[in-house]
Design an enzyme around this catalytic site. Sequence first.
Site, short mmCIF file in Angstrom:
data_model
loop_
_atom_site.label_atom_id
_atom_site.label_comp_id
_atom_site.label_asym_id
_atom_site.label_seq_id
_atom_site.Cartn_x
_atom_site.Cartn_y
_atom_site.Cartn_z
CG ASP A 114 -28.67 79.14 71.05
OD1 ASP A 114 -27.53 79.06 71.55
OD2 ASP A 114 -29.41 78.15 70.87
N GLY A 118 -29.88 67.98 70.64
CA GLY A 118 -30.88 66.95 70.36
C GLY A 118 -30.69 65.75 71.26
#
Length: 287
Positions: free
Chosen positions: A84, A178
């Site tokens: 990632d 987030g």
Amino acid sequence: MLVSATEMLQKAKAGHYAVGQFNINNLEWTKSILLTAQECKSPVILGVSEGAGKYMGGYHVVVGMVNGMIQDMGIDVPVALHLDHGTYEGCQKCIEAGFSSIMFDGSHYPIEENVQKTTELVKIAHEKGMSIEAEVGSIGGEEDGVVGMGECADPEECKAIADLGVDFLAAGIGNIHGKYPANWQGLSFETLDAVQQRTGDLPLVLHGGTGIPADMIKKAISLGVAKINVNTECQLAFAEATRKYIEAGKDLEGKGFDPRKLLAPGAEAIKATVKEKMELFGSVGKA
Ligand code: 13P
């Protein structure tokens, strides 16, 4: 056996659902995600950030652990092991270590350099039968307490990077990593639509899957998103379950603390989160 993510994502795009990429940080997370994918008969992508790779001891450790679990736990749904947000160097290391997929995050390079490095990595990855993701338009998020809004990708730049032969593309559409701030404007479906029109059948990737309302997820899938990344939501679920267990004081009784018992509630919480996402993304039963 690990597989590249290309086929599972092409099928997802054609079938109007998305495959979840769930980031792993340790053995418990990996086991929970694989068991849930097996239970849900869903394809799955295990995401590994460079930091998580380092934490787990290195990329070879990760490959050994994941391959071992697939074998010993009898996992027969398609599983891709994906780097990632990889750097150029990180991508080379994961190719060598036996990952089945990489993401080259060249979004911070000037476009010419991003093109040159992506071209090179596409060639190497494809020679090894691996899939490769690229990113255009940086994905915002929290850094040192400052929350940045996600940047929207330029559809023409997306087309230019898609033409280099990447297997799936992450286009920034106002998404961030987030938690989303209260004043978040939502996803830019106008940008997503423009990107899809220029990139055709190429599966698109939505980062920052935590906290995006279900109706926006569904609309994004209808506009070509076939891979959705989730990390923070598993972290929050794990932390909350662990906190409750410690607060209940159970581990302090008897023989002292048993690490397997301590981590069990968090592992169960990850399973529940992953299952909920697979249901929302529509990947259940698609393995
Ligand atoms: P979240 O942490 O917001 O779920 O995002 C995950 C992600 O996009 C990983 O690349």
